[in-house]
Design a protein around this motif. Sequence first.
Motif, PDB file in Angstrom:
ATOM      1  N   PRO A  53       0.844 -59.334  40.533  1.00  0.00           N
ATOM      2  CA  PRO A  53       1.196 -58.116  40.150  1.00  0.00           C
ATOM      3  C   PRO A  53       1.212 -56.189  40.726  1.00  0.00           C
ATOM      4  O   PRO A  53       1.764 -55.993  41.540  1.00  0.00           O
ATOM      5  CB  PRO A  53       1.598 -57.116  38.385  1.00  0.00           C
ATOM      6  CG  PRO A  53       1.491 -59.299  37.318  1.00  0.00           C
ATOM      7  CD  PRO A  53       0.772 -59.569  38.455  1.00  0.00           C
ATOM      8  N   GLU A  54      -0.517 -56.872  40.970  1.00  0.00           N
ATOM      9  CA  GLU A  54      -0.903 -55.431  41.943  1.00  0.00           C
ATOM     10  C   GLU A  54      -0.662 -55.567  42.645  1.00  0.00           C
ATOM     11  O   GLU A  54      -0.309 -54.706  43.483  1.00  0.00           O
ATOM     12  CB  GLU A  54      -1.992 -55.647  41.559  1.00  0.00           C
ATOM     13  CG  GLU A  54      -3.011 -54.120  42.005  1.00  0.00           C
ATOM     14  CD  GLU A  54      -4.369 -54.219  42.111  1.00  0.00           C
ATOM     15  OE1 GLU A  54      -5.660 -53.644  42.306  1.00  0.00           O
ATOM     16  OE2 GLU A  54      -5.309 -54.973  40.807  1.00  0.00           O
ATOM     17  N   PHE A  55      -0.613 -56.915  43.234  1.00  0.00           N
ATOM     18  CA  PHE A  55      -0.604 -56.946  45.146  1.00  0.00           C
ATOM     19  C   PHE A  55       1.081 -57.209  45.390  1.00  0.00           C
ATOM     20  O   PHE A  55       1.371 -56.260  46.049  1.00  0.00           O
ATOM     21  CB  PHE A  55      -0.498 -59.188  45.111  1.00  0.00           C
ATOM     22  CG  PHE A  55      -0.144 -58.975  46.762  1.00  0.00           C
ATOM     23  CD1 PHE A  55      -1.263 -58.731  47.833  1.00  0.00           C
ATOM     24  CD2 PHE A  55       0.791 -59.525  47.283  1.00  0.00           C
ATOM     25  CE1 PHE A  55      -0.546 -58.449  49.062  1.00  0.00           C
ATOM     26  CE2 PHE A  55       1.152 -60.288  48.218  1.00  0.00           C
ATOM     27  CZ  PHE A  55       0.660 -59.616  49.509  1.00  0.00           C
ATOM     28  N   HIS A  56       2.057 -57.055  43.844  1.00  0.00           N
ATOM     29  CA  HIS A  56       3.582 -57.760  44.581  1.00  0.00           C
ATOM     30  C   HIS A  56       3.710 -55.512  44.533  1.00  0.00           C
ATOM     31  O   HIS A  56       4.692 -55.102  45.295  1.00  0.00           O
ATOM     32  CB  HIS A  56       3.973 -58.038  43.018  1.00  0.00           C
ATOM     33  CG  HIS A  56       4.030 -58.900  43.092  1.00  0.00           C
ATOM     34  ND1 HIS A  56       4.661 -60.290  42.645  1.00  0.00           N
ATOM     35  CD2 HIS A  56       3.634 -60.194  44.446  1.00  0.00           C
ATOM     36  CE1 HIS A  56       4.643 -61.289  42.602  1.00  0.00           C
ATOM     37  NE2 HIS A  56       4.132 -61.272  43.658  1.00  0.00           N
ATOM     38  N   PHE A  57       3.125 -54.899  43.895  1.00  0.00           N
ATOM     39  CA  PHE A  57       3.170 -53.506  43.659  1.00  0.00           C
ATOM     40  C   PHE A  57       2.626 -52.879  44.907  1.00  0.00           C
ATOM     41  O   PHE A  57       3.494 -51.886  45.442  1.00  0.00           O
ATOM     42  CB  PHE A  57       2.465 -52.829  41.862  1.00  0.00           C
ATOM     43  CG  PHE A  57       2.873 -51.489  42.794  1.00  0.00           C
ATOM     44  CD1 PHE A  57       3.808 -50.431  42.033  1.00  0.00           C
ATOM     45  CD2 PHE A  57       1.915 -50.791  42.950  1.00  0.00           C
ATOM     46  CE1 PHE A  57       3.877 -49.176  41.729  1.00  0.00           C
ATOM     47  CE2 PHE A  57       1.768 -49.104  43.377  1.00  0.00           C
ATOM     48  CZ  PHE A  57       2.578 -48.384  42.596  1.00  0.00           C
ATOM     49  N   ALA A  58       1.743 -53.461  45.354  1.00  0.00           N
ATOM     50  CA  ALA A  58       0.482 -53.059  46.396  1.00  0.00           C
ATOM     51  C   ALA A  58       1.868 -52.765  47.839  1.00  0.00           C
ATOM     52  O   ALA A  58       2.411 -52.522  48.491  1.00  0.00           O
ATOM     53  CB  ALA A  58      -0.320 -53.492  46.604  1.00  0.00           C
ATOM     54  N   LEU A  59       1.983 -53.863  48.146  1.00  0.00           N
ATOM     55  CA  LEU A  59       3.091 -54.553  48.867  1.00  0.00           C
ATOM     56  C   LEU A  59       4.527 -53.687  49.359  1.00  0.00           C
ATOM     57  O   LEU A  59       5.330 -53.547  50.296  1.00  0.00           O
ATOM     58  CB  LEU A  59       3.797 -56.405  48.767  1.00  0.00           C
ATOM     59  CG  LEU A  59       4.057 -57.298  50.872  1.00  0.00           C
ATOM     60  CD1 LEU A  59       3.355 -56.353  52.490  1.00  0.00           C
ATOM     61  CD2 LEU A  59       4.693 -58.392  49.676  1.00  0.00           C
TER      62      LEU A  59
END
Length: 271
Positions: free
Chosen positions: A54-60
């Motif tokens: 989820p953190e990567f999805h948010f950052a992207l």
Amino acid sequence: MDSKQNNLKQSGNNIFFGLLWIVFAFIILFLLLLIIGLLTYSDFHTLFDILKQPEFHFALKFTLWTSILATILATIFALPCGYILSRYKLPGSIFLDTILDMPIVLPPLISGIALLIFFGPFLGEHLARAGINIVFTPLGVIVAQWFIATPYAIKTFKQAFTAIDQRMEKVARTLGFSPFRVFFRVTLPLAKNGLISGIMMAWTRALGEFGATAMLAGITRMKTETLSVAVFLNMSIGDIKFAISTAIVMLFIALMLLIVLKMVLRNEVRV
């Protein structure tokens, strides 16, 4: 004697151009090895696992929408600036051009500190009364990206407008076109490739922005976390796999944007 001198001259030329090729090959090889080293440090299984987090999805998603919005704002501000600089001889034009180049020259951290003071102690209270909060908010990310990206768009737009044959605009005026119609029906279409290049360059710069963003918007996970911030945060806590995987994604995005930019520039030269 002349033949011997010519041979020595030719030999010297060969050595010189040979050295040029060696330097060129060294730089290309060095950059390729950097990319290969980054790509091979983490295996694809780990990469795909991290891409699901989820953190990567948010950052992207956060990076994409903030950088796109910042690029749109940069385009809106850069169009009149680039056009005026290309068409008018303004008093103190060197000073004005230098002011517009300031975000390029200043280190991003310094730009971020200046933005933090401007939108904090200087204007913060007035903006807060109007319900506008920029410091340590997602809006601050957009402002920082816009501030850093706009000068690149201005310089490219200026070159695009300067390259236009102004006789085309004068002909349109003699045919009864208003200045407004000349700008939108003649000037912009003729400068299209250069404008696209400037927009792509501004977007690329906004995508990778970190220093000014960190100062103005802060480094807060899942709030002001762009891809660059995600790399910094996870490197700082020792999660190297997450940081490297995010860096690889940023590398691919940058390469794709640069390839598109080079193709546009090549088409512009052909035209």
